[in-house]
Structure formats: C-alpha cells, structure tokens
Motif scaffolding. Sequence first.
Motif, PDB file in Angstrom:
ATOM      1  N   GLY A  77       0.806  -1.216   0.000  1.00  0.00           N
ATOM      2  CA  GLY A  77       0.000   0.000   0.000  1.00  0.00           C
ATOM      3  C   GLY A  77       0.837   1.263   0.000  1.00  0.00           C
ATOM      4  N   ALA A  78       1.915   1.257   0.796  1.00  0.00           N
ATOM      5  CA  ALA A  78       2.783   2.434   0.849  1.00  0.00           C
ATOM      6  C   ALA A  78       3.451   2.681  -0.496  1.00  0.00           C
ATOM      7  CB  ALA A  78       3.841   2.244   1.934  1.00  0.00           C
TER       8      ALA A  78
ATOM      9  N   ILE B 194      -0.277  -6.762  -9.658  1.00  0.00           N
ATOM     10  CA  ILE B 194       0.382  -8.072  -9.631  1.00  0.00           C
ATOM     11  C   ILE B 194       1.877  -7.906  -9.358  1.00  0.00           C
ATOM     12  CG2 ILE B 194       1.019 -10.082 -11.029  1.00  0.00           C
ATOM     13  CD1 ILE B 194      -1.661  -9.776 -12.469  1.00  0.00           C
ATOM     14  N   GLY B 195       2.502  -6.962 -10.047  1.00  0.00           N
ATOM     15  CA  GLY B 195       3.918  -6.727  -9.852  1.00  0.00           C
ATOM     16  C   GLY B 195       4.247  -6.227  -8.460  1.00  0.00           C
ATOM     17  N   ARG B 196       3.418  -5.325  -7.943  1.00  0.00           N
ATOM     18  CA  ARG B 196       3.652  -4.762  -6.613  1.00  0.00           C
ATOM     19  C   ARG B 196       3.540  -5.837  -5.539  1.00  0.00           C
ATOM     20  NH1 ARG B 196       6.161  -0.338  -4.896  1.00  0.00           N
ATOM     21  NH2 ARG B 196       7.100  -1.865  -3.526  1.00  0.00           N
ATOM     22  N   THR B 197       2.475  -6.631  -5.571  1.00  0.00           N
ATOM     23  CA  THR B 197       2.282  -7.656  -4.544  1.00  0.00           C
ATOM     24  C   THR B 197       3.333  -8.758  -4.650  1.00  0.00           C
ATOM     25  OG1 THR B 197       0.650  -8.742  -5.996  1.00  0.00           O
ATOM     26  CG2 THR B 197      -0.197  -7.255  -4.298  1.00  0.00           C
ATOM     27  N   THR B 198       3.755  -9.085  -5.871  1.00  0.00           N
ATOM     28  CA  THR B 198       4.759 -10.137  -6.049  1.00  0.00           C
ATOM     29  C   THR B 198       6.122  -9.694  -5.539  1.00  0.00           C
ATOM     30  OG1 THR B 198       3.589 -10.956  -8.013  1.00  0.00           O
ATOM     31  CG2 THR B 198       5.866 -11.670  -7.718  1.00  0.00           C
ATOM     32  N   SER B 199       6.527  -8.475  -5.849  1.00  0.00           N
ATOM     33  CA  SER B 199       7.826  -7.985  -5.384  1.00  0.00           C
ATOM     34  C   SER B 199       7.854  -7.849  -3.867  1.00  0.00           C
ATOM     35  CB  SER B 199       8.157  -6.641  -6.036  1.00  0.00           C
ATOM     36  OG  SER B 199       7.203  -5.652  -5.684  1.00  0.00           O
ATOM     37  N   ASP B 200       6.731  -7.473  -3.273  1.00  0.00           N
ATOM     38  CA  ASP B 200       6.684  -7.357  -1.822  1.00  0.00           C
ATOM     39  C   ASP B 200       6.685  -8.728  -1.156  1.00  0.00           C
ATOM     40  OD1 ASP B 200       6.692  -4.620  -2.045  1.00  0.00           O
ATOM     41  OD2 ASP B 200       4.508  -4.451  -2.007  1.00  0.00           O
TER      42      ASP B 200
ATOM     43  N   VAL C 152      -2.988 -10.657   2.315  1.00  0.00           N
ATOM     44  CA  VAL C 152      -3.179  -9.401   3.054  1.00  0.00           C
ATOM     45  C   VAL C 152      -2.693  -8.203   2.230  1.00  0.00           C
ATOM     46  CG1 VAL C 152      -2.481  -8.096   5.109  1.00  0.00           C
ATOM     47  CG2 VAL C 152      -3.067 -10.511   5.311  1.00  0.00           C
ATOM     48  N   SER C 153      -1.627  -8.404   1.433  1.00  0.00           N
ATOM     49  CA  SER C 153      -1.074  -7.294   0.661  1.00  0.00           C
ATOM     50  C   SER C 153      -2.083  -6.745  -0.348  1.00  0.00           C
ATOM     51  CB  SER C 153       0.205  -7.738  -0.067  1.00  0.00           C
ATOM     52  OG  SER C 153      -0.081  -8.673  -1.092  1.00  0.00           O
ATOM     53  N   TRP C 154      -3.002  -7.565  -0.831  1.00  0.00           N
ATOM     54  CA  TRP C 154      -4.033  -7.068  -1.740  1.00  0.00           C
ATOM     55  C   TRP C 154      -5.001  -6.147  -0.999  1.00  0.00           C
ATOM     56  CZ3 TRP C 154      -4.442  -7.312  -6.956  1.00  0.00           C
ATOM     57  CH2 TRP C 154      -3.566  -8.183  -7.622  1.00  0.00           C
ATOM     58  N   GLY C 155      -5.262  -6.448   0.274  1.00  0.00           N
ATOM     59  CA  GLY C 155      -6.078  -5.538   1.065  1.00  0.00           C
ATOM     60  C   GLY C 155      -5.366  -4.226   1.315  1.00  0.00           C
TER      61      GLY C 155
ATOM     62  N   PHE D 292     -10.486  -9.111  -1.978  1.00  0.00           N
ATOM     63  CA  PHE D 292      -9.550  -7.991  -2.157  1.00  0.00           C
ATOM     64  C   PHE D 292      -9.059  -7.806  -3.588  1.00  0.00           C
ATOM     65  CE2 PHE D 292      -8.128  -8.486   2.543  1.00  0.00           C
ATOM     66  CZ  PHE D 292      -9.240  -7.763   2.948  1.00  0.00           C
ATOM     67  N   VAL D 293      -8.834  -8.896  -4.331  1.00  0.00           N
ATOM     68  CA  VAL D 293      -8.277  -8.759  -5.681  1.00  0.00           C
ATOM     69  C   VAL D 293      -9.200  -7.945  -6.597  1.00  0.00           C
ATOM     70  CG1 VAL D 293      -7.576  -9.997  -7.768  1.00  0.00           C
ATOM     71  CG2 VAL D 293      -6.785 -10.783  -5.533  1.00  0.00           C
ATOM     72  N   PRO D 294     -10.490  -8.322  -6.742  1.00  0.00           N
ATOM     73  CA  PRO D 294     -11.350  -7.505  -7.615  1.00  0.00           C
ATOM     74  C   PRO D 294     -11.551  -6.086  -7.092  1.00  0.00           C
ATOM     75  CG  PRO D 294     -12.631  -9.207  -6.476  1.00  0.00           C
ATOM     76  CD  PRO D 294     -11.205  -9.522  -6.242  1.00  0.00           C
ATOM     77  N   LEU D 295     -11.601  -5.921  -5.760  1.00  0.00           N
ATOM     78  CA  LEU D 295     -11.766  -4.579  -5.205  1.00  0.00           C
ATOM     79  C   LEU D 295     -10.524  -3.721  -5.466  1.00  0.00           C
ATOM     80  CD1 LEU D 295     -13.537  -5.178  -1.759  1.00  0.00           C
ATOM     81  CD2 LEU D 295     -14.524  -4.250  -3.852  1.00  0.00           C
ATOM     82  N   ALA D 296      -9.347  -4.343  -5.379  1.00  0.00           N
ATOM     83  CA  ALA D 296      -8.104  -3.601  -5.632  1.00  0.00           C
ATOM     84  C   ALA D 296      -8.015  -3.166  -7.094  1.00  0.00           C
ATOM     85  CB  ALA D 296      -6.898  -4.464  -5.256  1.00  0.00           C
ATOM     86  N   ILE D 297      -8.388  -4.070  -8.003  1.00  0.00           N
ATOM     87  CA  ILE D 297      -8.370  -3.716  -9.439  1.00  0.00           C
ATOM     88  C   ILE D 297      -9.364  -2.593  -9.717  1.00  0.00           C
ATOM     89  CG2 ILE D 297      -8.852  -4.580 -11.759  1.00  0.00           C
ATOM     90  CD1 ILE D 297      -7.838  -7.305 -10.822  1.00  0.00           C
TER      91      ILE D 297
END
Length: 267
Positions: A79-80, A106-112, A155-158, A253-258
């Motif tokens: 998120g940050a 996808i890239g952000r959550t994977t790298s984290d 959790v990272s998707w939230g 979280f995934v559809p809401l994040a998109i």
Amino acid sequence: MSAFAQALGDGAVVAKRNLIKIKRVPDLIVFSTLSPIMFVLLFAYVFGGSIAIPGMDYREFLMAGIFAQTVVFGATITGAGLADDIQKGVIDRFRSLPMARSAVLIGRTTSDLANNVIVIVVMSITGLIVGWRIHSSPLEALAGFALLLLFAYAVSWGMAIVGLMVRSPEVFNNASFIAIFPLTFIANTFVQESSLPGPLKTFAEWNPVSAVTAAARQLFGNTHPEAPVADVWSLQHPVLMTLIWVAVFLLVFVPLAIRQYRKAVAR
C-alpha cells in the motif's frame, strides 16, 4: 497472447522494477528487518521472563507470533508503495503504456512477497540465535513458511486497496496501523488467547492472525501436550482456517483492488 498471460508478463516486468528499487535503496530492506529483530529481542529478553507458557519455553512460543506479525507488517509495503507511485506520478506513466491494468498490482504484490522472503530468512536466523528451534520435519517447516508467505500475499491485496484510496504514503501509514495493531496484538501472537478477557478472547480466537500464528506453531512443532487445548474450531484446525482466510481475502480484495486502481488512475 491471452489477457491473463499478458497481465502476468507485464506484472513480472513491474515486479522486476520494484526489486531493482530495493537493490538501489537498500534502506528499504534494512529497516523492514530491524523492527521485527527488535521485537524478538524485546519479548525474548525483557518480557519473556514474566510470560509463562505451560510446558514450553516462551521463545519457541514467541517466534511464530513474530513471524505472523512481521509478514502482516511487510504486506503494508504494498500500500505504501502504491501510494508513493501515485503521488510521484509513476502510475500515470504506467497508464500511458500498452500494459494490462492489473499488472501494476500483480507486480507490486509479487515484489513485496519477495521482500517478505528476505525478512523471514533474517528472522529465522535471529530466532535460532535466541534459542528458537524447529521440532517438525523439513517438509512441515517449509509448509509453515509457505503458509506465512501465502497469508502475507493475500493481506497485501487488502493493503493495496488502502494505498490506492489515500493520496500519500504518510496517510497510508497512519490508516494501516489503525487496523494492523489490533489484528497483531489482540491475538495469540505474544500471549495465549485464553488469557485475554471476554470480548478480546473471542476476537482473538477468530482473528486471522491468530489462525496463521497457530498454524505456524503447529507446522514448526512449537507446541506442547500440556498447553491448553483451544475450544474453538478456528484454532483446532488452524492450517485449514488460514487457507480459508487466504481464499476469502483473495476473492474479496483482488477484484476490489483492481476496481480501486481504475478509479485511482482516472482521477
């Protein structure tokens, strides 16, 4: 190329960009590992003597809770990072490129997730130094680490949703801590949930962080026959409960994040 394959390919490119940023700014990984190390040392040597766990050393009880807390806090980097990219106009540059809209997430959550792997390795070494030991098989131990990382990924998707809703990393940090602190402390991370008073005990028993902590303790073999048996289904079957929480988080979280990403790039 299918839309799904394109999203994965573009996501891999974004993940690489984020990992290169960590390489160029090592402070990111340094400070994300210092905090959990301090928690281990603080609870193991300062508070550990005053917290009794029947039949086992407190340090072995502690480590699963520290792991769970660490990966949850590590998930906030998603998120940050998104809030920072929006503030600096990086997301606008991505929007001008022929790439899948979900690729940034996808890239952000994977790298984290990769960042959490590094932190867990450092935490494991720290735990071994202070006296923590794994008493299960290598496969069960690997399953414990994998479950922690899977939970962190969900959790990272939230956290991505929150990061896309606010306009700066500073606001995100304040907003995320409001949710993260109760989840990680009103749980069985540092004390047994049975020691908590009424409503807090009920919250802790069904807290997803309690489930992943209990699952990690079980898979690492950090349990003891003399320990009180949980009287709720969620902690009697912590591995299954954690997988249920992961599935729920991803489905929600995934559809809401998109959806929130589309709103963020449109404003």
